[in-house]
Design an enzyme around this catalytic site. Structure first.
Site, PDB file in Angstrom:
ATOM      1  N   ASP A 161      59.811  79.470 101.553  1.00  0.00           N
ATOM      2  CA  ASP A 161      60.532  79.017 102.392  1.00  0.00           C
ATOM      3  C   ASP A 161      60.827  77.376 102.350  1.00  0.00           C
ATOM      4  OD1 ASP A 161      58.314  77.576 104.220  1.00  0.00           O
ATOM      5  OD2 ASP A 161      58.235  78.599 105.445  1.00  0.00           O
ATOM      6  N   ARG A 162      59.961  76.346 101.259  1.00  0.00           N
ATOM      7  CA  ARG A 162      60.431  75.675 101.136  1.00  0.00           C
ATOM      8  C   ARG A 162      61.102  75.113 100.033  1.00  0.00           C
ATOM      9  NH1 ARG A 162      55.730  71.534 104.431  1.00  0.00           N
ATOM     10  NH2 ARG A 162      55.115  73.356 105.935  1.00  0.00           N
TER      11      ARG A 162
ATOM     12  N   SER B 289      51.426  79.019 104.561  1.00  0.00           N
ATOM     13  CA  SER B 289      52.799  78.588 103.343  1.00  0.00           C
ATOM     14  C   SER B 289      52.386  77.484 102.506  1.00  0.00           C
ATOM     15  CB  SER B 289      53.459  77.488 104.155  1.00  0.00           C
ATOM     16  OG  SER B 289      54.378  76.864 104.465  1.00  0.00           O
ATOM     17  N   HIS B 290      52.270  76.354 102.595  1.00  0.00           N
ATOM     18  CA  HIS B 290      51.679  75.721 101.122  1.00  0.00           C
ATOM     19  C   HIS B 290      50.594  75.450 101.826  1.00  0.00           C
ATOM     20  CE1 HIS B 290      52.605  73.111 104.893  1.00  0.00           C
ATOM     21  NE2 HIS B 290      51.593  72.330 104.216  1.00  0.00           N
TER      22      HIS B 290
ATOM     23  N   GLU C   6      61.812  67.612 107.273  1.00  0.00           N
ATOM     24  CA  GLU C   6      61.715  66.751 106.793  1.00  0.00           C
ATOM     25  C   GLU C   6      60.895  67.077 105.463  1.00  0.00           C
ATOM     26  OE1 GLU C   6      58.331  64.866 106.106  1.00  0.00           O
ATOM     27  OE2 GLU C   6      58.351  66.468 108.244  1.00  0.00           O
ATOM     28  N   SER C   7      59.649  68.845 105.146  1.00  0.00           N
ATOM     29  CA  SER C   7      58.708  68.386 105.156  1.00  0.00           C
ATOM     30  C   SER C   7      59.268  70.581 104.043  1.00  0.00           C
ATOM     31  CB  SER C   7      58.019  69.509 106.129  1.00  0.00           C
ATOM     32  OG  SER C   7      58.221  70.142 106.529  1.00  0.00           O
TER      33      SER C   7
ATOM     34  N   LYS D  10      63.623  78.385 107.156  1.00  0.00           N
ATOM     35  CA  LYS D  10      63.684  77.906 105.846  1.00  0.00           C
ATOM     36  C   LYS D  10      63.789  78.639 105.005  1.00  0.00           C
ATOM     37  CE  LYS D  10      59.445  75.376 105.920  1.00  0.00           C
ATOM     38  NZ  LYS D  10      58.943  75.744 108.172  1.00  0.00           N
TER      39      LYS D  10
ATOM     40  N   ARG E 206      50.891  62.852 110.423  1.00  0.00           N
ATOM     41  CA  ARG E 206      51.229  62.169 109.590  1.00  0.00           C
ATOM     42  C   ARG E 206      52.654  61.030 109.642  1.00  0.00           C
ATOM     43  NH1 ARG E 206      53.609  68.510 107.910  1.00  0.00           N
ATOM     44  NH2 ARG E 206      51.595  68.430 105.862  1.00  0.00           N
TER      45      ARG E 206
ATOM     46  N   ASP F 226      57.359  77.576  97.276  1.00  0.00           N
ATOM     47  CA  ASP F 226      56.152  76.955  97.942  1.00  0.00           C
ATOM     48  C   ASP F 226      55.465  78.714  98.098  1.00  0.00           C
ATOM     49  OD1 ASP F 226      57.805  77.616 100.381  1.00  0.00           O
ATOM     50  OD2 ASP F 226      55.824  76.842 101.809  1.00  0.00           O
TER      51      ASP F 226
ATOM     52  N   ARG G 265      46.310  79.887 111.820  1.00  0.00           N
ATOM     53  CA  ARG G 265      45.693  79.618 110.407  1.00  0.00           C
ATOM     54  C   ARG G 265      44.410  79.318 110.039  1.00  0.00           C
ATOM     55  NH1 ARG G 265      50.950  76.026 107.638  1.00  0.00           N
ATOM     56  NH2 ARG G 265      52.434  78.019 108.161  1.00  0.00           N
TER      57      ARG G 265
ATOM     58  N   ASP H  69      54.964  80.840 100.321  1.00  0.00           N
ATOM     59  CA  ASP H  69      55.897  81.703 100.769  1.00  0.00           C
ATOM     60  C   ASP H  69      57.576  81.471 100.991  1.00  0.00           C
ATOM     61  OD1 ASP H  69      56.307  79.622 103.170  1.00  0.00           O
ATOM     62  OD2 ASP H  69      56.219  81.054 104.616  1.00  0.00           O
TER      63      ASP H  69
END
Length: 542
Positions: A280-281, A112-113, A363-364, A375, A495, A276, A21, A278
């Site tokens: 997956d969340r 992703s997000h 957890e994300s 996911k 985090r 999100d 990324r 892509d």
């Protein structure tokens, strides 16, 4: 015509937990994307004549790199490429396509997000033949190859008409442009009781799903509105946009606040969800309650038998190390395995393939099952709807009854985004240096029982992954975890994960941040976050 292009290496192409990324201008440099794609191909064996799935989340630069990847796949000897119409393919849908059509693997173009746009984020990752993210041995090989690469192979060919479903040829390689939604929607109908969900919705149950102008929009529109009968407009922001409409496509209480506030209105929808960039969340909210991802995994596991696909029970439950231990308590009661892995969905792949786990979660805002090897945000939403339909209860009732049975794990994640990389690394290094001295130390009413730098020993292949995050465990069962995220594109994200278990049902309605205040103070005390990062508060609290 196939050409071999001379090139020189870039020194920054190490894949993270979800591929490579970077900002779009970085990927747009001459040879940059080509170098990485060729490094992927050079690190694989046995793909001659085989099928490669390609797709992405529709963000800026997606179409450009898809055309490049197609032409490079042809030049390197793949027999067929399957690509989603318009270049669109959610990450879980890509995993399903790889598995269903027995493809050799897949290239997924997504960050992703993370935000999208001409100066925002882009990403490329390779998924293996099981449909899951490439294991570390492959990503390590890709990085090593990227440091030495001196040429790449590509076809001189016209661009494939991505918006037209059909079959096309690039040199001797077939390119199939397919409907990206159809196979995924069919899979969801196999897994869940759509009739029960339709009945729930027909009875007046109202849904609000925010696709955040990202890839899940077409999937949610087809499934939630067209197949399940939710009212038109139930799926919001359903057209994927290159810049996500200016949204930050991360489904949490900060970036999906409009949805949250809507559900909390007295006359708002009964159920809210978001996905999100892509797909997956997921984020789940109900009247009076936001469901933390850690609680969501535990509740889905405890109730999965209510959905047709899982009525025979679960083989086990896997969670990433920073995810709360709520799911472990469900696994214990069910008498099944509980697995704690590093962050990154690729670590669940071996457990799923070996039949040791059925449900997995992070957890994300990521949960999934053995139906794919990623996911899956929309899957989680549909399992929630199946459970609500079967139980005839609200989200609030399902969650609070779960707490009454298993106890409540108060949990929060504090993110410090885009901090100086050297400062973040120094903070983690100092924490690691203190670990041996921490057991037995006290801070206010907390006593450290154990402190370590988490290392994972894979029970399937025996591989070991070290330095996955600093864990500090207290005698009362609470935890503080420190970890640097691998999903950003600039600086570092620290985090901090905070967790406190409360078995007493009379204490289950307390404020989360207030309940965790002692752990928050300890985290600052032991790590010196403000002093080392210059931040006096987290960027995001979830």
């Amino acid at each position: 015509m196939i050409r071999t292009i001379s090139t020189t290496p870039f020194d920054d192409q190490r894949p993270g937990t979800s591929g490579l990324r970077k900002k779009v201008p970085t990927f747009a440099q001459p040879h940059y994307a080509e170098n990485f794609i060729q490094s992927v191909f050079d690190s694989l064996d046995g793909f001659q004549g085989k099928t490669l799935v390609i797709g992405g989340d529709g963000r800026y630069f997606n179409r450009t790199v898809i055309q490049t990847a197609i032409k490079m796949a042809a030049a390197n000897g793949f027999g067929k490429v399957m690509v989603g119409q318009g270049g669109i393919l959610s990450t879980p849908a890509a995993s399903n396509m790889i598995r269903k059509y027995e493809a050799f693997g897949g290239i997924i173009l997504s960050a992703s997000h993370n935000p999208g746009g001409p100066n925002e984020d882009f990403g490329i990752k390779y998924n293996a033949g099981n449909g899951g993210p490439a294991p570390e041995r492959i990503t390590d090989a890709i990085f090593e190859r990227s440091k030495l690469i001196d040429r790449y192979r590509i076809c001189d060919a016209d661009d494939v008409p991505l918006d037209k479903i059909g079959t096309f040829m690039v040199e001797s390689m077939e390119v199939e442009v397919f409907d990206p939604v159809a196979d995924y929607a069919a899979l969801m109908e196999e897994l869940f009781d759509f009739d029960a969900i339709r009945t729930l919705i027909a009875g007046g149950f109202r849904i609000a799903f925010d696709a955040m102008s990202a890839v899940t929009g077409p999937y949610a529109k087809e499934i939630i509105e067209n197949r399940l009968g939710a009212a038109e407009g139930s799926v919001r922001n359903f057209v994927p946009l290159e810049d996500f409409g200016g949204h930050h496509p991360d489904p949490n209480l900060v970036h999906a606040k409009v949805l949250y506030d809507d559900v909390m209105r007295p006359d708002g929808p009964d159920f809210g969800a978001a996905s999100d960039g892509d797909g997956d969340r997921n984020m789940i909210v109900g009247k009076q309650i936001f469901v933390t991802p850690s609680d969501s995994l535990a509740i889905l596991a405890a109730n999965a038998h209510l959905a047709p696909a899982y009525k025979g029970g679960l083989a086990g439950i896997a969670r990433s190390m920073p995810t709360s231990q709520a799911a472990d308590k469900v696994a214990s009661k069910l008498g099944i395995g509980a697995y704690e892995t590093p962050t990154g969905w690729k670590f669940f792949g071996n457990l799923l393939d070996a039949g040791k786990a059925t449900l997995c979660g992070e957890e994300s805002f990521g949960t999934g099952s053995n139906h794919v090897r990623e996911k899956d945000g929309l899957w989680a939403v549909l399992l929630w709807l199946n459970i609500l339909a079967a139980r005839g209860e609200s989200v609030y009732e399902v969650v609070t009854s779960h707490w009454a049975e298993f106890g409540r794990t108060y949990y929060s994640r504090h993110d410090y985004e885009a901090i100086e990389t050297d400062a973040a690394n120094s903070l983690m290094s100092e924490l690691r240096n203190k670990l041996a001295t921490l057991p037995g130390t006290k801070f206010e009413d907390l006593t450290v029982a154990k402190a370590d730098d988490f290392a994972y020993h894979d029970p399937v292949d025996g591989s070991v992954s070290k330095h996955q995050g600093v864990r500090i465990l207290f005698e009362n069962g609470s935890r503080v975890v420190f970890r640097l995220s691998g999903t950003g594109t600039s600086g570092a994200t620290l985090r901090v994960y905070l967790e406190h278990y409360e078995p007493d049902a009379s204490k289950h309605e307390q404020d989360t941040q207030g309940t965790l205040s002692g752990l928050i103070a300890y985290a600052e005390h032991i790590a010196g976050i403000a002093e080392r990062t210059g931040r006096d508060a987290p960027t995001v609290i979830t």
